[in-house]
Structure formats: structure tokens, C-alpha cells
Enzyme design. Structure first.
Site, PDB file in Angstrom:
ATOM      1  N   GLU A   1      -4.408  -9.604   3.456  1.00  0.00           N
ATOM      2  CA  GLU A   1      -5.359  -9.314   4.525  1.00  0.00           C
ATOM      3  C   GLU A   1      -6.566 -10.250   4.550  1.00  0.00           C
ATOM      4  O   GLU A   1      -7.075 -10.596   5.624  1.00  0.00           O
ATOM      5  CB  GLU A   1      -5.829  -7.854   4.423  1.00  0.00           C
TER       6      GLU A   1
ATOM      7  N   GLU B   1       0.828  -1.212   0.000  1.00  0.00           N
ATOM      8  CA  GLU B   1       0.000   0.000   0.000  1.00  0.00           C
ATOM      9  C   GLU B   1       0.860   1.258   0.000  1.00  0.00           C
ATOM     10  O   GLU B   1       0.504   2.257  -0.636  1.00  0.00           O
ATOM     11  CB  GLU B   1      -0.945  -0.026   1.198  1.00  0.00           C
TER      12      GLU B   1
END
Length: 265
Positions: free
Chosen positions: A140, A120
Site C-alpha cells: 500500500e 490482511e
């Protein structure tokens, strides 16, 4: 190579020359995972680099050969209740977003794993280069979570909705060459040449016309969601650049078949 004088614990900043501000994620013993302290220091680092007169581009790498960053450091971030989780997500989104919002070109140099929060962070760079053995992913969903530092929004804007959903839903580690095919990574280098070629790539970007690069980032950023606003800023910037010494330098260098030396004037 010299360091910018800071008191950072989890990162360091070097100025190897050629107008590059080299920001190193410096927790190799923990695969450069993003701790609460690192988030705070990244927040400050953007301001430090933007204020340094010798820096025209930011190059982000991770210390060591194992990882650019393997994601969030769950142990250092601690247990959070719902409200704290929301604020932690928002803070990470904002800190990483500062690299995208910066007027300086930002390049992420990925060597090893770039997972979760590490990936990210790299999404907020303007350009990404990687070593051939690198692997990237958003794991995730394997934890029952979702990417919380911008991944659900930024990745689909970079590689398209369908490809982004593949990365998120499969939670797989994807090789650098595949991420190159998807358009996320711009250059893939041999492992033993990555350090030299990645820095050279960053130096080439840093050697570009600083004023034009600043306006280009602003116009593209403004037009991300509103093309008409971006076009208006583009036209205004185009007019302002006509009075710069950099334009004269660029034209002269083009005519004489020389490399331009832009001074940001």
C-alpha cells in the site's frame, strides 16, 4: 469431496472430510483479488461454516497456483469519496475480523502471492502455512496508501512492532521462508506437496478437541488486550472441561498410546 450448497459467485466451500471446511477464494482470473462481492460472501461464509455440524476448522486457500489473494480489487470496489473510504475500511476490518472472532480454528493456506488485503485476511487466521515459492507483502505504501483492512494493527501483534513496520514501510514482497523466520508462517511446504500437506495440517487441527479449542480461542482472544480477563476465562474454561467426555477420551487415548477421537461432548 462435496460442496456446501450456496449461491456464492466469488468463493466456494468444500467439505473434504476430517471436519475441515475448505473455503476457496475463487477468482483465479483476477488472482483472487477481494472484490466488494467477495467481501459480502466472506461475511456470509463464516456463518455458514460455523453452522455446519461437520465443520470443526476452517481452511482458507486461493484457487490456482498464482495467488492466495493479490489484494483488493480496486476496479470492482470503484471510486470512493472520503466517507465511503472510511466505511469500506471498517467493513473489511469487520469481515476479516469474523474469522479471528470465530470459535472455530482458522488456517490460511498461502500458495503464491498474499498481498495487501490478501495478507490482511490471512492475519485473521489462527495459523498460516505456505508453499516455498510464496511471497507476502503489504504494497500500500507504494500507492500512497496504508493497509486499511487491519494490517497496521494485526500484523504488529503477530510478529512484533519492528518487524511489522519493516513489512509495511518497505512494501516489499517477502519470501515465505523469511515470513516463517518472523513467526508469521508456521509451516513451509515444497510447492508440489503444498496442496496435500496444507490440507493434512488443517485436518490435524480439525481433529482436536472441539470444546477445548473453542474455549482456548475465547481465552486467548479475551486476553489479547486484558490478561487478567483472559486468565479468568481460562480458569473458568478449565473447570468446565473437566466434565467433558472429550477429556475422558483424551486421557484414555494417552494411557493406551492411541489416537483420540474427540466428539465434542
Amino acid at each position: 469431496m462435496t460442496d456446501i450448497d450456496t449461491d456464492f459467485e466469488t468463493i466456494r466451500i468444500e467439505t473434504p472430510g476430517n471436519y475441515v471446511g475448505h473455503l476457496v477464494l475463487d477468482r483465479p482470473e483476477d488472482m483472487n483479488t477481494v472484490s466488494a462481492t467477495m467481501l459480502e460472501e466472506l461475511d456470509e461464509a463464516v456463518d455458514v461454516l460455523e453452522d455446519h455440524e461437520g465443520v470443526r476448522a476452517i481452511y482458507i486457500t486461493g484457487e490456482g497456483e498464482k495467488a492466495f489473494s493479490a489484494g483488493a480489487d480496486v476496479s470492482s470496489n470503484g471510486a470512493m469519496d472520503n466517507r465511503e473510504g472510511v466505511e469500506h475500511s471498517r467493513y473489511g476490518q469487520r469481515v476479516f475480523g469474523k474469522f479471528r472472532e470465530s470459535d472455530l480454528p482458522v488456517i490460511a493456506g498461502i500458495d503464491g502471492y498474499a498481498l495487501g488485503g490478501g495478507l490482511e485476511l490471512s492475519m485473521c487466521a489462527d495459523l498460516r502455512v505456505a508453499s516455498e515459492s510464496s511471497e507476502m507483502g503489504l504494497p500500500e505504501h507504494n500507492l500512497g496508501l496504508l493497509p486499511g483492512w487491519g494490517g497496521t494493527q494485526r500484523l504488529q501483534r503477530l510478529i512484533g512492532e519492528s518487524a511489522a513496520k519493516y513489512v509495511v514501510f518497505t512494501a516489499e514482497r517477502i519470501p515465505a521462508e523469511r515470513m516463517h523466520e518472523l513467526g508469521f508462517v508456521h509451516e513451509v511446504y515444497d510447492d508440489d506437496e503444498f496442496e496435500e500437506q496444507g490440507l493434512e495440517f488443517a485436518a490435524n487441527v480439525a481433529g482436536g478437541p472441539p470444546i477445548a479449542q473453542k474455549y482456548t480461542k475465547r481465552a486467548m482472544r479475551e486476553g489479547w488486550d486484558n490478561m487478567e480477563a483472559g486468565l479468568e476465562l481460562e480458569a473458568s474454561a478449565f473447570g468446565h472441561l473437566l466434565d467433558t467426555e472429550d477429556l475422558s477420551e483424551g486421557i484414555t487415548a494417552f494411557v493406551t498410546d492411541q489416537e483420540p477421537e474427540f466428539e465434542g461432548k
